[in-house]
Design an enzyme around this catalytic site. Structure first.
Site, mmCIF file in Angstrom:
data_model
loop_
_atom_site.group_PDB
_atom_site.id
_atom_site.type_symbol
_atom_site.label_atom_id
_atom_site.label_comp_id
_atom_site.label_asym_id
_atom_site.label_seq_id
_atom_site.Cartn_x
_atom_site.Cartn_y
_atom_site.Cartn_z
ATOM 1 N N VAL A 177 43.993 33.161 42.475
ATOM 2 C CA VAL A 177 43.653 34.559 42.716
ATOM 3 C C VAL A 177 44.063 35.347 41.481
ATOM 4 O O VAL A 177 45.218 35.279 41.066
ATOM 5 C CB VAL A 177 44.422 35.075 43.958
ATOM 6 C CG1 VAL A 177 44.188 36.553 44.162
ATOM 7 C CG2 VAL A 177 44.025 34.276 45.195
ATOM 8 N N CYS A 178 43.141 36.068 40.883
ATOM 9 C CA CYS A 178 43.439 36.838 39.660
ATOM 10 C C CYS A 178 44.514 37.880 39.929
ATOM 11 O O CYS A 178 44.376 38.720 40.825
ATOM 12 C CB CYS A 178 42.179 37.526 39.153
ATOM 13 S SG CYS A 178 42.519 38.734 37.857
ATOM 14 N N VAL A 179 45.564 37.871 39.142
ATOM 15 C CA VAL A 179 46.706 38.743 39.404
ATOM 16 C C VAL A 179 46.358 40.224 39.291
ATOM 17 O O VAL A 179 46.740 41.029 40.151
ATOM 18 C CB VAL A 179 47.917 38.400 38.496
ATOM 19 C CG1 VAL A 179 47.577 38.494 37.015
ATOM 20 C CG2 VAL A 179 49.114 39.282 38.829
ATOM 21 N N ALA A 205 44.234 41.192 42.201
ATOM 22 C CA ALA A 205 45.035 41.134 43.422
ATOM 23 C C ALA A 205 45.955 42.345 43.534
ATOM 24 O O ALA A 205 46.131 42.915 44.619
ATOM 25 C CB ALA A 205 45.850 39.846 43.465
#
Lengths: 135, 103, 130, 135, 103, 130
Positions: F77-79, F82
């Site tokens: 999940v792309c930080v 997110a």
């Protein structure tokens, strides 16, 4: 060079109406560290991403368009703009930012990163890709 | 008993402006917001559509804040289009009897 | 005049949530009455208290929560849409055995009837979405 | 009757590609309890919402199209379908579900809820609304 | 060195199929998925666009699961279009050298 | 062949997340190797453990988590995405002073570099989105 691939980013959306333009730019900048061969295409409403004088203060957002000018410093200097998309939208190349880079093979002369292309050239660019990213 | 129509998508990308104009009465107002404001520029592939609508009496507006955001405030807009700001947007919703939002 | 505002998209991805916020502020400034703001579809994601946007960007959840506090706004999050998308208040969290609560101040979970009631009671319904 | 308003639902999206068709139907059904004057419009890709024989098992979703047949039982019997949208999409009215209701003013005879309309009639329907809901 | 293009939006609603076809080489394949499958029906306002593409040699496919979901499996599709299932989708991505997803 | 799959939309609103799931399963069934699944933009919302869809509907978060467990998938999940959208793991929650954690099993928060690395390492990148 065995791990060098050609990454082609296709940008097709206007800025601010959706976050894609901003989040595409974030990928491009992070991706620059991987030292791949990078090409950016702006077509359809994506050409609006490069307009001069963006000012989103009135809609409560920040102006990220200045960041495009930094692309040359990241060695991203293959930027292709679809002429037909400009024509359809009443735009000319003068409505867009002038993106440049310094050519280390030519005594660091400043050169334009922007290439106006037609649809046939775009299909060549797409077919030159190992990886296509769409925004 | 007039209707305000809002359109928020680029007419180069979606059919919503076309669908909107096809059901607009002559006393209707159309407001272009968000990405739809790009359709307000002069000399585009959708200018004729908008001109046909204004010729019928339909009033077409565009939200200035969205024009400015997209760097288009110095580009000539179609003569037929009137700029409004958010307070003008609110006013349009009250001056018309209902709002149809083309999403 | 009395307005109900419907918000169909989450924050950041589409501008609709920003537009709804700007419109609501302008309507309040013009002296109108905001009967209700109804968050439907992905619009429920405006209500997550867990979001942490970059410092130099706007924080839509906080903007909504502040506006609600300042003007005593009725901000309703559709329960069915919220369940699908993971927006929980104390009751929903407990009922479904979840570990936390992420609904932000000023937002309340309720049913779709609140949207219809908003349409019945208000002079205008204005919808922002994708 | 002072609190009776005309609610017009405009449905313009194909089912399953987005959730709007399903979540629109949920509003219509909940709204039925409020005993307002309700009209449903299907235009553009919204006409695909009413196709016969939907079967989304292969894409992992549930088939909600049977629910439209229940609208008549909720006294929702003003359903308008845009003829031009059908024509553009190679569809005829026979490709759609036959939605009916029992007319209490006519000895509970079963009647069709569906009205084929043109764009001019659609503009009348829009202008008849107190509240417009778009999906 | 051919490209697989996927299109997931209805050509009646968006310009993505048109943009896609305008940059397809003759050896390209185009796969219609999700709402784009409605463009595969016979006798529609976009049929000519697809026929022009297949006349140039471009192969056009549609995802059967999405056709079936939308109740269109008994409607005649354009002769030029080949149905595939998800495993056929995977196969197309491997038989071509890259995938361009028009979103 | 080695695939990286990118998912740009949240569950339920757009079909893209379902399509990505079906494609991933079909690729695994055909014997291919899934190098990574990268959730970007609203795609990060697939990772919320708080969602409670209706009983008769699919639960996309659980489908992804199960698939990851069964086939040892790398689901990133792309930080940045997110953070904007309120998907928190233990570290992000603590760092930002939030009250809970909503990331589901099998998902991991990491940087955009993982998407580029996926493109470099894989034979094919396939993107599902709006």
């Amino acid at each position: 060079m065995s791990n060098t691939k050609t990454f082609v980013y296709i940008n097709r959306k206007a800025p601010y109406g959706t976050v894609y333009a901003l989040e595409s730019l974030e990928v491009v900048l992070i991706g620059a560290a991987f030292e791949q061969n990078v090409k950016l295409v702006f077509m359809d409403d994506g050409v609006f991403q490069l307009t001069n004088a963006q000012d989103p203060e009135g809609i409560g957002m920040k102006n990220f368009s200045k960041t495009y000018a930094a692309l040359g410093d990241y060695d991203i200097n293959q930027i292709y703009i679809d002429q037909q998309s400009l024509d359809d939208r009443g735009l000319t190349i003068d409505d867009l930012q002038a993106l440049v880079y310094e050519d280390e093979d030519d005594d660091w002369n400043e050169k334009s990163s922007i290439h106006l292309v037609n649809r046939e050239q775009l299909s060549d660019i797409i077919d030159s890709a190992d990886v296509l990213l769409n925004f | 008993m007039s209707t305000l129509h809002t359109v928020n998508k680029s007419a180069f990308e979606r059919n919503s402006l076309e669908s909107c104009l096809s059901v607009c009465k002559a006393d209707a107002s159309v407001l272009l917001i968000e990405d739809a404001v790009v359709s307000a520029l002069q000399g585009t592939s959708v200018s004729d559509q908008i001109k046909q609508a204004t010729d019928k009496g339909i009033k077409v507006f565009a939200l200035g804040e969205d024009i400015k955001a997209r760097g288009l405030s110095e580009k000539p807009l179609m003569d037929q289009i009137t700029l409004v700001d958010y307070s003008g947007f609110v006013k349009l919703t009250t001056e018309n009897d209902r709002v149809q939002n083309w999403l | 005049m009395k307005f109900t505002i419907q918000v169909n998209t989450g924050p950041y991805t589409h501008q609709a949530s920003d537009s709804a916020y700007q419109f609501t502020r302008a309507a309040i400034d013009a002296g109108h009455d905001i009967h209700r703001i109804f968050f439907y579809h992905d619009g429920v994601n405006n209500a997550t208290e867990y979001s942490v946007p970059p410092q130099d960007d706007r924080n839509l959840q906080q903007l909504w929560s502040s506006l609600a506090a300042e003007h005593n706004l009725d901000m309703i999050v559709c329960v069915a849409a919220a369940q699908r998308r993971g927006i929980l208040d104390e009751g929903e969290s407990k009922k479904n055995g979840k570990s936390g609560v992420n609904i932000a101040p000023g937002f309340q979970i309720s049913g779709l009837g609140q949207l219809i009631e908003g349409g019945v009671q208000s002079d205008r319904l204005v919808v922002f979405g994708d």
